[in-house]
Design an enzyme around this catalytic site. Structure first.
Site, short mmCIF file in Angstrom:
data_model
loop_
_atom_site.label_atom_id
_atom_site.label_comp_id
_atom_site.label_asym_id
_atom_site.label_seq_id
_atom_site.Cartn_x
_atom_site.Cartn_y
_atom_site.Cartn_z
N GLY B 120 0.79 -1.22 0.00
CA GLY B 120 0.00 0.00 0.00
C GLY B 120 0.83 1.28 0.00
CB CYS B 121 3.79 2.21 1.87
SG CYS B 121 3.07 1.28 3.20
#
Lengths: 418, 122
Positions: B120-121
């Protein structure tokens, strides 16, 4: 006659429409695009609105201006996709069939996901700049704001254009300096990331910039709720940050119909193969741009590079050939750093941003991972390129794959060129 | 090469060994995020050591509930679950996740579970 349906006429959808309009045989394929909004927003321009650099008129044009003539446009909300029947149910009751579906409905901000964010302070002392309304409201606020604690907060990742909040911080620093009240404004940059940016090389350079500009960095802060009464943001592990003015980047999510259709992940982004852009669950569904879950920046440049790959793979799919075009995650972003200067970064799934010249090796004119006036002019010129070349699906003088030519490779970086 | 590539459904995970470290007498390949490269290197004792590196002295039953859930999702999907997926499906709420794995539950729990960092990052 077969049907290719594109959902969403934003940056990615419009580019695909223009490319496929040229590439598909109109005697065999009917091309349809579905979108309920009449206006196309130049979203990279929202960043400049709070600082009075751009106005509403600079970032809006009618969507239809960018469609080929005789486009089959359906203006409706999408209710649900039924992948097992290859049908799209529209909110107005109509049902459309597809042989190939391209999902390009992007991502939206969802402030309602965070407790207290849309409470009493929303658009009074709490603003977003990822929507046109939010950016315009903040411009009004800045006209009379006399200073205090300005907190810039990324709620959670992933977000559209991960560099935009940093650019906002740099531009705010310059804006208040020009106004002569920088000493009355304390700027704090609050991010769930461990450092200033998602890419470590870039975070090192930009992190120094935050220091130089007197912007405090609060990292690994995962926003749990907003305390409207005491004007604090509170993290899930109970850290608190006081604010007078909060500029938030709310949670980003894919469109609601993606959840209704069971096509998305927990944030309604569509899982696809990150190289071919084909849906992991349905072979005749593809997703492009912010709507997909590929581990690249959610940015127009990524959609642009991906659109060339996807066009090729749609043609492969139609001809029953393997999906041989592979997207490398290429992103290319101008980063405004204030006072008429900007950075430029260029990276992909595997290669971090590195210094060098772009797009022509050793010549430029743009400098990578370095601040320059030319980069800033490039950023401003990009709006023209966006409206006149990119959206219309025309080619830029470079291919979709990232190039390493003219870049200073890692061992040089380690020898302290930076 | 890494056994992770075989367990990943669509080659969506790419992690490359950039370093090695020795834990409990075993030499382990480590990726750029400091996570294990080979899922087969992992066992419960290694997990306890990795937890100590994250400042978690004792792994409680609740910690294990999260770690086991993460490993289950990874084996099914080839991806480490995000914090949102954890909150929705692990049976442990967000507040408690942060109490168990301070600062970054998804990232820390993935590391302790011997999995790559959630993606997600970006």
């Amino acid at each position: 006659m077969k049907n290719l349906v594109i959902l969403g006429a934003g940056t990615a959808g419009t580019m695909m429409l223009n490319k496929l309009h040229k590439a598909l045989n109109p005697a065999e394929w009917k091309l349809t695009i579905v979108d309920n909004e009449k206006e196309h927003y130049y979203q990279p321009g929202f960043l400049f609105i709070p600082f009075g650099i751009y106005s509403r008129e600079d970032v809006i044009k009618p969507k239809k201006e960018f469609f080929p003539s005789n486009t089959n446009l359906i203006e409706s909300e999408i209710w649900k996709v039924l992948p097992e029947f290859s049908k799209v149910h529209l909110s107005d009751g109509k049902i459309i069939d597809y042989d190939i579906l391209i999902i390009a409905t992007g991502s939206r901000t969802a402030p309602e996901e965070t407790e207290g964010l849309t409470g009493g302070l929303w658009r009074n002392d709490i603003f977003d700049f990822y929507t046109l309304e939010g950016a315009l409201a903040l411009a009004e606020k800045f006209k009379t704001w006399q200073g205090g604690r300005l907190v810039i907060n990324i709620t959670e990742m992933p977000i559209k254009c991960p560099v935009a909040p940093l650019e906002f911080a740099f531009l705010a620093d310059a804006f208040f300096e020009d106004k002569g009240i920088r000493d009355k404004v304390k700027i704090t940059y609050v991010t769930p990331l461990a450092e200033a940016f998602t890419k470590h090389k870039c975070a090192e350079v930009l992190g120094h910039f935050l220091d130089d500009k007197g912007i405090e960095l609060e990292a690994e802060f995962n926003t749990g709720r907003i305390d409207n009464e005491n004007k604090k943001i509170v993290s899930w592990d109970e850290r608190e940050i006081d604010f007078d003015l909060l500029v938030t980047v709310p949670t980003n999510k894919g469109a609601d119909y993606i959840e209704t259709s069971g096509l998305g992940d927990e944030l309604n982004f569509v899982p696809v193969d990150k190289h071919t852009l084909q849906s992991s669950a349905n072979k005749n569904i593809f997703a492009i741009g912010d709507a997909s879950n590929i581990p690249a920046s959610k940015a127009g440049s990524v959609a642009h590079f991906a659109s060339e790959i996807l066009t090729e793979n749609i043609l492969n799919y139609i001809s029953n050939r393997p999906l041989s075009a592979r997207f490398d995650g290429h992103a290319n972003c101008f980063i405004e750093s204030g006072h008429g200067k900007a950075f430029l970064i260029d990276f992909n799934y595997d290669v971090e941003p590195m210094p060098g010249k772009f797009p022509l090796a050793f010549i430029g004119p743009f400098s990578l991972l370095k601040e320059s006036r030319t980069n800033h002019l490039g950023k401003l010129a990009f709006r023209w390129i966006y409206w006149n070349i990119l959206l219309k699906g025309r080619e830029l003088p470079m291919g979709p794959d990232m190039s390493l030519n003219g870049k200073v490779l890692d061992n040089f970086i380690n020898n302290n060129i930076l | 090469m890494s056994s992770r590539k075989q367990s990943s459904q669509e080659d969506n995970i790419m992690s490359t060994a950039v370093a090695e470290k020795i834990l409990l007498g075993k030499t382990l390949a480590i990726d750029a995020d400091g996570n294990l490269v080979n899922i087969s290197d992992w066992n419960e004792e290694i997990a306890a050591e990795l937890a100590k590196e994250e400042g978690i002295e004792i792994l409680t039953e609740k910690h294990w509930q999260v770690i086991n859930y993460m490993r289950k999702v990874y084996s099914e999907t080839g991806d480490s679950p995000s914090i949102r997926k954890l909150t929705k499906e692990s049976g442990v709420d967000t507040k408690e996740l942060y109490a168990l794995f301070p600062k970054g539950p998804a990232k820390k729990a993935a590391r302790i579970a011997g999995l790559p960092k959630p993606k997600g990052c970006i």
